[in-house]
Design a protein around this motif. Structure first.
Motif, PDB file in Angstrom:
ATOM      1  N   ALA A   1     -30.391  -6.662 -21.048  1.00 44.61           N
ATOM      2  CA  ALA A   1     -29.636  -6.085 -22.438  1.00 44.61           C
ATOM      3  C   ALA A   1     -30.999  -5.580 -23.248  1.00 44.61           C
ATOM      4  O   ALA A   1     -30.716  -4.366 -23.741  1.00 44.61           O
ATOM      5  CB  ALA A   1     -29.252  -7.509 -23.122  1.00 44.61           C
ATOM      6  N   GLN A   2     -31.987  -5.932 -23.035  1.00 47.64           N
ATOM      7  CA  GLN A   2     -33.220  -5.291 -23.707  1.00 47.64           C
ATOM      8  C   GLN A   2     -33.598  -4.098 -23.368  1.00 47.64           C
ATOM      9  O   GLN A   2     -33.723  -2.852 -23.966  1.00 47.64           O
ATOM     10  CB  GLN A   2     -34.483  -6.239 -23.587  1.00 47.64           C
ATOM     11  N   VAL A   3     -33.561  -3.861 -21.956  1.00 42.21           N
ATOM     12  CA  VAL A   3     -34.000  -2.429 -21.377  1.00 42.21           C
ATOM     13  C   VAL A   3     -32.773  -1.303 -21.864  1.00 42.21           C
ATOM     14  O   VAL A   3     -33.280  -0.458 -22.297  1.00 42.21           O
ATOM     15  CB  VAL A   3     -33.992  -2.650 -19.939  1.00 42.21           C
ATOM     16  N   ALA A   4     -31.483  -1.719 -21.775  1.00 38.01           N
ATOM     17  CA  ALA A   4     -30.457  -0.851 -22.157  1.00 38.01           C
ATOM     18  C   ALA A   4     -30.543  -0.459 -23.576  1.00 38.01           C
ATOM     19  O   ALA A   4     -30.516   0.686 -24.117  1.00 38.01           O
ATOM     20  CB  ALA A   4     -29.030  -1.696 -21.901  1.00 38.01           C
ATOM     21  N   VAL A   5     -30.519  -1.643 -24.622  1.00 35.82           N
ATOM     22  CA  VAL A   5     -31.081  -1.323 -25.939  1.00 35.82           C
ATOM     23  C   VAL A   5     -32.208  -0.462 -26.303  1.00 35.82           C
ATOM     24  O   VAL A   5     -32.016   0.682 -26.942  1.00 35.82           O
ATOM     25  CB  VAL A   5     -30.874  -2.713 -26.841  1.00 35.82           C
ATOM     26  N   GLU A   6     -33.170  -0.758 -25.772  1.00 40.88           N
ATOM     27  CA  GLU A   6     -34.547   0.106 -25.972  1.00 40.88           C
ATOM     28  C   GLU A   6     -34.258   1.223 -25.310  1.00 40.88           C
ATOM     29  O   GLU A   6     -34.792   2.451 -26.164  1.00 40.88           O
ATOM     30  CB  GLU A   6     -35.730  -0.760 -25.435  1.00 40.88           C
ATOM     31  N   ALA A   7     -33.756   1.611 -24.393  1.00 40.88           N
ATOM     32  CA  ALA A   7     -33.586   2.850 -23.620  1.00 40.88           C
ATOM     33  C   ALA A   7     -32.645   3.793 -24.628  1.00 40.88           C
ATOM     34  O   ALA A   7     -33.167   5.050 -25.021  1.00 40.88           O
ATOM     35  CB  ALA A   7     -32.937   3.052 -22.256  1.00 40.88           C
ATOM     36  N   ALA A   8     -31.762   3.147 -25.275  1.00 43.78           N
ATOM     37  CA  ALA A   8     -30.907   3.951 -26.207  1.00 43.78           C
ATOM     38  C   ALA A   8     -31.497   4.322 -27.230  1.00 43.78           C
ATOM     39  O   ALA A   8     -31.443   5.541 -27.788  1.00 43.78           O
ATOM     40  CB  ALA A   8     -29.604   3.021 -26.525  1.00 43.78           C
ATOM     41  N   ILE A   9     -32.377   3.262 -27.966  1.00 48.11           N
ATOM     42  CA  ILE A   9     -33.085   3.813 -29.023  1.00 48.11           C
ATOM     43  C   ILE A   9     -34.264   4.816 -28.832  1.00 48.11           C
ATOM     44  O   ILE A   9     -34.328   5.598 -29.546  1.00 48.11           O
ATOM     45  CB  ILE A   9     -33.789   2.517 -29.614  1.00 48.11           C
ATOM     46  N   GLU A  10     -34.841   4.645 -27.688  1.00 48.17           N
ATOM     47  CA  GLU A  10     -35.681   5.781 -27.045  1.00 48.17           C
ATOM     48  C   GLU A  10     -35.256   7.079 -27.089  1.00 48.17           C
ATOM     49  O   GLU A  10     -35.834   7.966 -27.234  1.00 48.17           O
ATOM     50  CB  GLU A  10     -36.531   5.254 -26.025  1.00 48.17           C
ATOM     51  N   GLU A  11     -34.004   7.243 -26.486  1.00 47.75           N
ATOM     52  CA  GLU A  11     -33.543   8.475 -26.011  1.00 47.75           C
ATOM     53  C   GLU A  11     -33.097   9.045 -27.464  1.00 47.75           C
ATOM     54  O   GLU A  11     -33.307  10.147 -27.955  1.00 47.75           O
ATOM     55  CB  GLU A  11     -32.348   8.247 -25.333  1.00 47.75           C
ATOM     56  N   CYS A  12     -32.558   8.390 -28.371  1.00 47.63           N
ATOM     57  CA  CYS A  12     -32.039   8.711 -29.854  1.00 47.63           C
ATOM     58  C   CYS A  12     -33.491   9.288 -30.552  1.00 47.63           C
ATOM     59  O   CYS A  12     -33.221  10.272 -31.267  1.00 47.63           O
ATOM     60  CB  CYS A  12     -31.174   7.657 -30.379  1.00 47.63           C
ATOM     61  N   ASP A  13     -34.518   8.540 -30.503  1.00 47.45           N
ATOM     62  CA  ASP A  13     -35.617   8.861 -31.226  1.00 47.45           C
ATOM     63  C   ASP A  13     -36.183  10.130 -30.490  1.00 47.45           C
ATOM     64  O   ASP A  13     -36.693  11.184 -31.104  1.00 47.45           O
ATOM     65  CB  ASP A  13     -36.720   7.753 -31.026  1.00 47.45           C
ATOM     66  N   ARG A  14     -36.219  10.143 -29.013  1.00 45.84           N
ATOM     67  CA  ARG A  14     -36.769  11.330 -28.361  1.00 45.84           C
ATOM     68  C   ARG A  14     -36.120  12.673 -28.951  1.00 45.84           C
ATOM     69  O   ARG A  14     -36.619  13.806 -29.189  1.00 45.84           O
ATOM     70  CB  ARG A  14     -36.558  11.257 -26.832  1.00 45.84           C
ATOM     71  N   PHE A  15     -34.802  12.679 -28.953  1.00 49.76           N
ATOM     72  CA  PHE A  15     -34.099  13.780 -29.490  1.00 49.76           C
ATOM     73  C   PHE A  15     -33.677  14.108 -30.640  1.00 49.76           C
ATOM     74  O   PHE A  15     -32.641  14.998 -31.131  1.00 49.76           O
ATOM     75  CB  PHE A  15     -32.936  13.974 -28.133  1.00 49.76           C
ATOM     76  N   TYR A  16     -33.727  13.123 -31.683  1.00 48.00           N
ATOM     77  CA  TYR A  16     -33.200  13.360 -33.064  1.00 48.00           C
ATOM     78  C   TYR A  16     -33.624  14.398 -33.782  1.00 48.00           C
ATOM     79  O   TYR A  16     -32.762  15.021 -34.318  1.00 48.00           O
ATOM     80  CB  TYR A  16     -33.683  11.949 -33.660  1.00 48.00           C
ATOM     81  N   PRO A  17     -35.087  14.665 -33.520  1.00 44.06           N
ATOM     82  CA  PRO A  17     -35.529  16.007 -34.026  1.00 44.06           C
ATOM     83  C   PRO A  17     -34.803  17.336 -33.753  1.00 44.06           C
ATOM     84  O   PRO A  17     -34.815  18.166 -34.335  1.00 44.06           O
ATOM     85  CB  PRO A  17     -36.965  16.093 -33.772  1.00 44.06           C
ATOM     86  N   ALA A  18     -34.444  17.132 -32.336  1.00 42.94           N
ATOM     87  CA  ALA A  18     -33.747  18.602 -31.779  1.00 42.94           C
ATOM     88  C   ALA A  18     -32.368  18.880 -32.355  1.00 42.94           C
ATOM     89  O   ALA A  18     -32.119  19.870 -32.972  1.00 42.94           O
ATOM     90  CB  ALA A  18     -33.586  18.273 -30.230  1.00 42.94           C
ATOM     91  N   PHE A  19     -31.398  17.663 -32.602  1.00 38.98           N
ATOM     92  CA  PHE A  19     -30.362  17.959 -33.522  1.00 38.98           C
ATOM     93  C   PHE A  19     -30.581  18.420 -34.893  1.00 38.98           C
ATOM     94  O   PHE A  19     -30.014  18.958 -35.328  1.00 38.98           O
ATOM     95  CB  PHE A  19     -29.571  16.601 -33.334  1.00 38.98           C
ATOM     96  N   GLN A  20     -31.819  17.805 -35.611  1.00 41.33           N
ATOM     97  CA  GLN A  20     -32.075  18.092 -36.913  1.00 41.33           C
ATOM     98  C   GLN A  20     -32.468  19.535 -36.868  1.00 41.33           C
ATOM     99  O   GLN A  20     -32.129  20.317 -37.916  1.00 41.33           O
ATOM    100  CB  GLN A  20     -33.209  17.197 -37.422  1.00 41.33           C
ATOM    101  N   PHE A  21     -33.265  20.056 -35.788  1.00 38.05           N
ATOM    102  CA  PHE A  21     -33.444  21.333 -35.773  1.00 38.05           C
ATOM    103  C   PHE A  21     -32.346  22.436 -35.798  1.00 38.05           C
ATOM    104  O   PHE A  21     -32.591  23.558 -36.386  1.00 38.05           O
ATOM    105  CB  PHE A  21     -34.634  21.834 -34.694  1.00 38.05           C
ATOM    106  N   ILE A  22     -31.143  21.774 -35.286  1.00 44.85           N
ATOM    107  CA  ILE A  22     -30.068  22.832 -35.085  1.00 44.85           C
ATOM    108  C   ILE A  22     -29.333  22.728 -36.353  1.00 44.85           C
ATOM    109  O   ILE A  22     -29.008  23.867 -37.004  1.00 44.85           O
ATOM    110  CB  ILE A  22     -29.219  21.998 -33.931  1.00 44.85           C
ATOM    111  N   LEU A  23     -29.308  21.481 -37.056  1.00 46.43           N
ATOM    112  CA  LEU A  23     -28.323  21.317 -38.209  1.00 46.43           C
ATOM    113  C   LEU A  23     -28.998  21.598 -39.411  1.00 46.43           C
ATOM    114  O   LEU A  23     -28.318  22.307 -40.474  1.00 46.43           O
ATOM    115  CB  LEU A  23     -28.096  19.612 -38.339  1.00 46.43           C
ATOM    116  N   TRP A  24     -30.403  21.764 -39.495  1.00 45.67           N
ATOM    117  CA  TRP A  24     -31.100  22.060 -40.792  1.00 45.67           C
ATOM    118  C   TRP A  24     -32.191  23.017 -40.532  1.00 45.67           C
ATOM    119  O   TRP A  24     -32.551  23.701 -41.650  1.00 45.67           O
ATOM    120  CB  TRP A  24     -31.630  20.936 -41.409  1.00 45.67           C
ATOM    121  N   GLY A  25     -32.480  23.230 -39.403  1.00 48.15           N
ATOM    122  CA  GLY A  25     -33.558  24.459 -39.272  1.00 48.15           C
ATOM    123  C   GLY A  25     -33.053  25.631 -38.557  1.00 48.15           C
ATOM    124  O   GLY A  25     -34.027  26.439 -38.583  1.00 48.15           O
TER     125      GLY A  25
END
Length: 168
Positions: free
Chosen positions: A125-149
């Motif tokens: 459970a811990q590995v799966a949830v942490e991996a999901a959060i890490e991937e969202c954190d890792r690529f969140y800026p990329a999606f923002q660069f498309i949407l706002w940049g």
């Protein structure tokens, strides 16, 4: 908030939604049962608060883990975001990003096959949830660069990976 009648020891496996509830409680993350086989919680990431949902499909022995970074994709940005999704998903070993057609919501999704017993360990459970959060954190800026940049998908991915490398 959760009711405390579903406590599990660290070394015993449990029904997937119950184990996720125990993990959320132990970490102090607010969560609630949406149904018998679904839980929803909120976790603070580096860039945003993420809604994390666990949905147990008994008939398939699959726990679907969803992480929603609260990003809606407007129609005029959809093509660029879909191109970025393809580039981002090439970077992932487990799970993938997608856009829900209902509401144009960006999400990270991962399905865990749990076998015939349908039990989840605290470590899983811990590995799966942490991996999901890490991937969202890792690529969140990329999606923002498309949407706002107004960057191209390639520029957005490159900029987000450079930023991530610089944070280490």
């Amino acid at each position: 908030m959760m009711q405390g009648n579903r406590d599990y020891q660290r070394d015993e496996d449990a029904a997937p939604v119950d184990m996720l509830a125990s993990l959320f409680e132990a970490r102090g993350w607010p969560c609630e049962f949406v149904g018998e086989d679904e839980i929803s919680g909120e976790i603070k990431g580096s860039w945003a608060n993420y809604t994390v949902r666990g949905i147990w499909r008994r008939e398939d022995h699959v726990l679907q883990l969803l992480c929603l970074p609260d990003i809606r994709v407007p129609d005029d940005k959809r093509t660029g975001v879909y191109e970025l999704l393809a580039l981002v998903n090439e970077q992932l070993w487990v799970g993938h990003f997608d856009i829900w057609s209902n509401g144009n919501v960006l999400l990270y999704r991962h399905g865990l096959l749990l076998g015939d017993e349908g039990l989840l360990s605290l470590a899983q459970a811990q590995v799966a949830v942490e991996a999901a959060i890490e991937e969202c954190d890792r690529f969140y800026p990329a999606f923002q660069f498309i949407l706002w940049g107004d960057k191209t998908p390639e520029e957005a991915l490159a900029a987000s990976l450079v930023d991530a490398a610089g944070e280490a």
